[in-house]
Scaffold this active site. Structure first.
Site, PDB file in Angstrom:
ATOM      1  N   HIS A 104       1.000  -1.578  -0.026  1.00 17.91           N
ATOM      2  CA  HIS A 104       0.110  -0.202   0.109  1.00 17.91           C
ATOM      3  C   HIS A 104       0.547   0.981   0.339  1.00 17.91           C
ATOM      4  CE1 HIS A 104       1.080  -0.935   4.352  1.00 17.91           C
ATOM      5  NE2 HIS A 104       0.945  -0.124   4.803  1.00 17.91           N
ATOM      6  N   HIS A 106       0.758   5.165   1.399  1.00 20.95           N
ATOM      7  CA  HIS A 106       0.052   6.361   1.805  1.00 20.95           C
ATOM      8  C   HIS A 106      -0.123   7.887   1.007  1.00 20.95           C
ATOM      9  CE1 HIS A 106      -0.011   4.144   5.701  1.00 20.95           C
ATOM     10  NE2 HIS A 106       1.513   3.556   5.341  1.00 20.95           N
TER      11      HIS A 106
HETATM   12  P1  AMP Z   1       1.698   0.485   7.388  1.00 19.94           P
HETATM   13  O1  AMP Z   1       1.439  -0.869   7.070  1.00 19.94           O
HETATM   14  O2  AMP Z   1       3.036   0.370   8.546  1.00 19.94           O
HETATM   15  O3  AMP Z   1       2.464   1.316   6.150  1.00 19.94           O
HETATM   16  O4  AMP Z   1       0.612   1.128   7.641  1.00 19.94           O
HETATM   17  C1  AMP Z   1      -0.748   0.242   7.714  1.00 19.94           C
HETATM   18  C2  AMP Z   1      -1.799   1.561   7.812  1.00 19.94           C
HETATM   19  O5  AMP Z   1      -2.332   1.241   8.415  1.00 19.94           O
HETATM   20  C3  AMP Z   1      -1.624   2.485   9.507  1.00 19.94           C
HETATM   21  O6  AMP Z   1      -2.058   3.656   8.968  1.00 19.94           O
HETATM   22  C4  AMP Z   1      -3.205   1.821   9.947  1.00 19.94           C
HETATM   23  O7  AMP Z   1      -3.392   3.315  10.799  1.00 19.94           O
HETATM   24  C5  AMP Z   1      -3.471   1.753   8.890  1.00 19.94           C
HETATM   25  N1  AMP Z   1      -4.835   0.976   9.063  1.00 19.94           N
HETATM   26  C6  AMP Z   1      -4.420  -0.140   9.809  1.00 19.94           C
HETATM   27  N2  AMP Z   1      -5.589  -0.547   9.672  1.00 19.94           N
HETATM   28  C7  AMP Z   1      -7.250  -0.300   8.950  1.00 19.94           C
HETATM   29  C8  AMP Z   1      -8.090  -0.318   8.974  1.00 19.94           C
HETATM   30  N3  AMP Z   1      -8.428  -0.768   8.918  1.00 19.94           N
HETATM   31  N4  AMP Z   1      -8.407   0.316   7.406  1.00 19.94           N
HETATM   32  C9  AMP Z   1      -7.803   1.380   7.312  1.00 19.94           C
HETATM   33  N5  AMP Z   1      -6.615   1.680   7.535  1.00 19.94           N
HETATM   34  C10 AMP Z   1      -5.797   0.800   8.345  1.00 19.94           C
END
Ligand code: AMP
Length: 144
Positions: A104, A106
């Site tokens: 993903h 951001h």
């Molecule tokens: P990262 O894997 O460190 O790049 O970040 C994962 C991101 O997903 C974090 O910013 C979380 O706040 C976000 N996140 C986790 N679970 C969910 C969810 N169910 N819906 C939307 N965002 C999420």
């Protein structure tokens, strides 16, 4: 340490419609929705449908296909949230800051002199996420 794709990760569940999200966009390539722990108002995630843990094991063709969508969401977010700039972040493996193991990107609106909130810490209330999703969706529908 495992480095294989786990289809039970939370973004795979969102992609399959098994758990809800504040969706702003979807096409054949990817889905975009609001991050539940935003580091800035309007923080969205672009999640390719093609399964990979992160950038390291992704099919280069899938990466090439998703970047125009990252650009589209970034352009709309800058407009919708009247941002001065946009940060694109993408983390790889736990040591690289990754917490959800499905690739993903951001998309984070930024403002001059305003630091980012902590990564993945404070849960945003649902009504605020819904309002931000609506704002971003409207900017996406309105084009650039
Ligand atoms: P990262 O894997 O460190 O790049 O970040 C994962 C991101 O997903 C974090 O910013 C979380 O706040 C976000 N996140 C986790 N679970 C969910 C969810 N169910 N819906 C939307 N965002 C999420």
């Amino acid at each position: 340490m495992t480095s294989t794709y786990d289809a039970d990760n939370i973004f795979a569940k969102i992609l399959r419609g098994e758990i809800p999200c504040h969706k702003v966009y979807e096409d054949d390539i990817a889905i975009a929705f609001m991050d539940v722990m935003p580091q800035s108002d309007g923080h969205a995630l672009v999640v390719p449908k093609s399964p990979s843990r992160n950038l390291l094991d992704a099919d280069p063709a899938a990466l090439a296909a998703v970047i125009p969508l990252v650009q589209k969401i970034a352009t709309a977010a800058k407009k919708a949230f009247e941002a001065d700039g946009i940060s694109i972040q993408q983390f790889n493996e736990g040591a690289g800051g990754q917490t959800v193991f499905h690739l993903h990107f951001h998309v984070i609106p930024r403002y001059e002199g305003v630091p980012l909130k902590s990564h993945g810490r404070d849960m945003e209330p649902d009504d605020i996420l819904a309002a931000h999703a609506e704002k971003l969706s409207a900017a996406l529908k309105g084009g650039k």
